[in-house]
Design an enzyme around this catalytic site. Structure first.
Site, PDB file in Angstrom:
ATOM      1  N   LYS A 181     -17.573   0.000   5.406  1.00  0.00           N
ATOM      2  CA  LYS A 181     -18.022  -1.013   4.452  1.00  0.00           C
ATOM      3  C   LYS A 181     -19.526  -0.934   4.186  1.00  0.00           C
ATOM      4  O   LYS A 181     -19.976  -1.104   3.045  1.00  0.00           O
ATOM      5  CB  LYS A 181     -17.642  -2.408   4.960  1.00  0.00           C
ATOM      6  CG  LYS A 181     -17.905  -3.507   3.940  1.00  0.00           C
ATOM      7  CD  LYS A 181     -17.313  -4.832   4.366  1.00  0.00           C
ATOM      8  CE  LYS A 181     -17.516  -5.883   3.272  1.00  0.00           C
ATOM      9  NZ  LYS A 181     -16.901  -7.186   3.648  1.00  0.00           N
TER      10      LYS A 181
ATOM     11  N   GLU B 154       0.811  -1.227   0.000  1.00  0.00           N
ATOM     12  CA  GLU B 154       0.000   0.000   0.000  1.00  0.00           C
ATOM     13  C   GLU B 154       0.839   1.269   0.000  1.00  0.00           C
ATOM     14  O   GLU B 154       0.415   2.298  -0.545  1.00  0.00           O
ATOM     15  CB  GLU B 154      -0.938   0.012   1.206  1.00  0.00           C
ATOM     16  CG  GLU B 154      -2.074  -0.995   1.128  1.00  0.00           C
ATOM     17  CD  GLU B 154      -1.757  -2.345   1.750  1.00  0.00           C
ATOM     18  OE1 GLU B 154      -2.680  -3.156   1.940  1.00  0.00           O
ATOM     19  OE2 GLU B 154      -0.565  -2.577   2.072  1.00  0.00           O
TER      20      GLU B 154
ATOM     21  N   MET C  44      24.530   8.541   2.670  1.00  0.00           N
ATOM     22  CA  MET C  44      24.456   9.812   3.392  1.00  0.00           C
ATOM     23  C   MET C  44      24.659   9.606   4.885  1.00  0.00           C
ATOM     24  O   MET C  44      25.262  10.447   5.561  1.00  0.00           O
ATOM     25  CB  MET C  44      23.115  10.504   3.121  1.00  0.00           C
ATOM     26  CG  MET C  44      23.082  11.952   3.570  1.00  0.00           C
ATOM     27  SD  MET C  44      24.327  12.997   2.750  1.00  0.00           S
ATOM     28  CE  MET C  44      23.504  13.370   1.213  1.00  0.00           C
TER      29      MET C  44
ATOM     30  N   PHE D   7     -12.129  -6.442  13.619  1.00  0.00           N
ATOM     31  CA  PHE D   7     -11.028  -6.964  12.806  1.00  0.00           C
ATOM     32  C   PHE D   7     -10.622  -5.934  11.749  1.00  0.00           C
ATOM     33  O   PHE D   7     -11.451  -5.399  11.031  1.00  0.00           O
ATOM     34  CB  PHE D   7     -11.459  -8.269  12.123  1.00  0.00           C
ATOM     35  CG  PHE D   7     -10.416  -8.844  11.202  1.00  0.00           C
ATOM     36  CD1 PHE D   7      -9.218  -9.326  11.700  1.00  0.00           C
ATOM     37  CD2 PHE D   7     -10.637  -8.898   9.827  1.00  0.00           C
ATOM     38  CE1 PHE D   7      -8.252  -9.862  10.855  1.00  0.00           C
ATOM     39  CE2 PHE D   7      -9.683  -9.430   8.972  1.00  0.00           C
ATOM     40  CZ  PHE D   7      -8.489  -9.917   9.489  1.00  0.00           C
ATOM     41  N   GLN D   8      -9.316  -5.638  11.690  1.00  0.00           N
ATOM     42  CA  GLN D   8      -8.727  -4.679  10.760  1.00  0.00           C
ATOM     43  C   GLN D   8      -9.328  -3.273  10.911  1.00  0.00           C
ATOM     44  O   GLN D   8      -9.520  -2.545   9.936  1.00  0.00           O
ATOM     45  CB  GLN D   8      -8.836  -5.165   9.303  1.00  0.00           C
ATOM     46  CG  GLN D   8      -7.956  -6.370   9.031  1.00  0.00           C
ATOM     47  CD  GLN D   8      -7.778  -6.671   7.559  1.00  0.00           C
ATOM     48  OE1 GLN D   8      -8.655  -6.377   6.737  1.00  0.00           O
ATOM     49  NE2 GLN D   8      -6.659  -7.278   7.197  1.00  0.00           N
TER      50      GLN D   8
END
Length: 596
Positions: free
Chosen positions: A188, A76, A505, A138-139
């Protein structure tokens, strides 16, 4: 806290049936279809994302249309970076879609990257059903709370009837004023509930009315100050690029004959070949750009924010008196780090147009004698040749690789992305950008891993252009799985990895500031990048000799329809010069190891 069986049952029962109610009007469509229609109304062509349970209704709606191409990334974070790269190169709003919970948290780095560089984006995130919000479902995560510090604005849509208007607001906020990412969190059940679709032509928000036209009186004061300057300087940042004001900047510098510099994010706003361009300024800017910044008497700052990597220590910067004109769309950026004398809030393009018009109408003209003396001093600083480096026939110098890439692509339609580190600075110093939106990198947040996703996003938008990603062996591994996405969606980008086997760096700072104690900055176990590229279905080339650099770059260009990974083994001891160390003033530069 785990959901009880009763709570789970209540949350599930709140979801409407997937079959439309017989009583529903024929015009009613579900939230997912509304979302897709909103994107179509905004002329969205590409959508980068990764599916999950909370967004499956949205993915089902995407399946039923063919005007928006969805790009399935492998992480993602890369979805947001790719949409970000697309936005930077095109000026359009980039759009990403991720699921709830870990989908959101994986996207956070990409959102913060876009926020720090003021990139117009809309990120659509899935959320658990509204009855389950706050129950540790959940999630589930608090998307609005988590993203609040790193977005221009965010929305949680609790009613499907609000979805279309919310999307209109999201795009409006993202692209107007000082651009930035906007998150739209869609539970949802909202994505499944139905209502009539109506997308407004325009939106008015009482609490959001960014100023576009600069104050006429302030512009008149700026004109007087500019025309009376003895040692003038024009300093521009990413705001000129984002505001599509490069043509106006070039007209202004030509009209006045004044020296000009760009920040890292502003490169390309003025042609690198223009003799009035002094190069990039700041921590790794040119000697002449920094000295001119420190010793000018009138400074015109346009779309820049005087950040720490540009002016160094603000107390040191304030030692020399100068009058400062600051033009910016965001009033909060003015006098934030440096007190200015003439603030002008407005769209940089519109302000520059008015500024140019008033200069042309003015009776006064710049003091040619004073300007001649000022240019004489600047040319004396230029003689230091601060970007000189030692060429070698035995070991590949990274600066040479970038210079050679510029020579081979300067007459081609080319976009350059980079990751973050030494290679980023060498790209900024040695690739001479002639046009805006051709240099795509992470400035404010300094995010490793952006280069490859940026390149993917740009290649979809500009399929006939050459897209090169200049990276390092550390940065490329952060999103290297996107080589799979390149293969699936046929985005043949060219990756030039300046492989010095160090986090370069970090190593440079450890050498200069930490007594040479190289704590965990050496890459002791690296993959065979050639074989890895081949495993993903691409072309891999190992380059170990300076004499092979040009041939390898030419081969990458020749293989127009293939992604090519060049593993270029460079000098591990090379440092980026000039350098302003942390806490030092902008004119207190180290020009090389001899200054240590």
């Amino acid at each position: 806290m785990d959901l009880s069986a009763a709570e789970v049952k209540r949350a599930a029962s709140a979801l409407p049936s997937s079959s439309p109610s017989p009583a529903s009007p024929a015009a009613d469509i579900n939230g997912s279809e509304i979302l897709v229609r909103c994107l179509q109304a905004e002329n969205v062509k590409y959508l980068w994302g990764y599916p999950g349970g909370a967004v499956l209704y949205i993915y089902d709606a995407l399946y039923k249309q063919d005007s928006i191409e969805h790009v399935l990334v492998r992480h993602e974070q890369a979805a947001v970076h790719a949409a970000d790269g697309y936005a930077r190169a095109t000026g359009e709003v980039g759009v990403a879609l991720v699921t709830s919970g870990p989908g959101v948290t994986n996207a956070i780095t990409g959102i913060a990257t876009a926020y720090m560089d003021s990139i117009p984006m809309v990120i659509i995130t899935g959320q658990v059903p509204t009855p389950a919000i706050g129950l540790d479902a959940f999630q589930e995560c608090d998307t609005v709370g988590i993203t609040r510090p790193i977005v221009k604005h965010n929305f949680l849509v609790k009613d499907v009837r609000d979805l279309a208007l919310t999307m209109k607001k999201a795009f409006h906020i993202a692209r107007t004023g000082r651009p930035g990412p906007v998150v739209v969190d869609v539970p949802k059940d909202v994505s499944l509930k139905t209502t009539a679709f109506a997308y407004p032509d325009k939106v008015e928000m009482r609490s959001y009315n960014p100023v576009r036209k600069g104050h006429g009186g302030q512009i008149r004061k700026a004109v007087q100050l500019l025309l009376g300057a003895k040692r003038p300087y024009i300093y521009t940042g990413g705001g000129v690029i984002l505001g599509n004001a490069s043509a106006e900047l070039r007209e202004l510098t030509e009209l006045l004959g004044y020296p000009c510099t760009n920040t890292l994010m502003g490169l390309g706003a003025i042609k690198a070949s223009d003799p009035k361009f002094l190069g990039m300024l700041g921590m790794h800017g040119t000697y002449e750009a920094n000295m001119t910044m420190q010793h000018c008497d009138v400074l015109l700052a346009v779309g820049a924010r005087f950040d720490d990597r540009v002016i160094g220590n603000p107390k040191h910067f304030a030692q020399n008196e100068r009058k400062i004109i600051h033009v910016d769309i965001d009033p909060s950026s003015i006098s934030k780090r440096v007190k200015v004398d003439i603030p002008i809030v407005g769209d940089v393009k519109e302000v520059l147009v008015e500024l140019i018009a008033q200069i042309r109408e003015a009776q006064a003209r710049p003091d040619s004698a004073a300007l001649g003396a000022w240019w004489s001093q600047i040319n004396t600083w230029r003689k230091r040749d601060c970007l000189a480096y030692k060429h070698s026939a035995e070991v590949i110098k990274p600066q040479m690789v970038v210079e050679k890439l510029w020579e081979l692509t300067k007459d081609r339609d080319t976009y350059i992305t980079s990751d973050v580190g030494q290679h980023q600075m060498w790209a900024a110093q040695f690739y001479r950008f002639e046009d805006p939106r051709r240099w795509i990198n992470s400035g404010g947040l300094g995010t490793m891993g952006v280069g490859l996703p940026y390149a993917m996003g740009i290649k979809l938008a500009k399929p006939e252009s050459d897209v090169f990603c200049i990276t390092g062996e550390g940065s490329i591994q952060m999103c290297i799985q996107e080589l799979s996405t390149c293969q699936q969606y046929r985005t043949p980008v060219k990756i030039v990895s300046l492989n010095n086997r160090y986090l370069g760096m970090v190593r440079q700072w450890q050498q200069l500031d930490y007594g040479g104690r190289y704590s965990h900055s050496y890459m002791d176990a690296l993959p065979d990048f050639v074989k890895l590229a081949e495993a993903y279905g691409h072309v891999g080339l190992l380059v170990e000799k300076p004499s092979d650099v040009e041939g390898a770059l030419r081969e990458a260009i020749r293989l127009k329809d293939r992604t090519v990974f060049l593993d270029v083994r460079t000098d591990p001891t090379e440092n980026v010069w000039p350098m302003v160390q942390a806490g030092k003033g902008i004119s207190e530069m180290l020009l090389g190891s001899e200054d240590l």
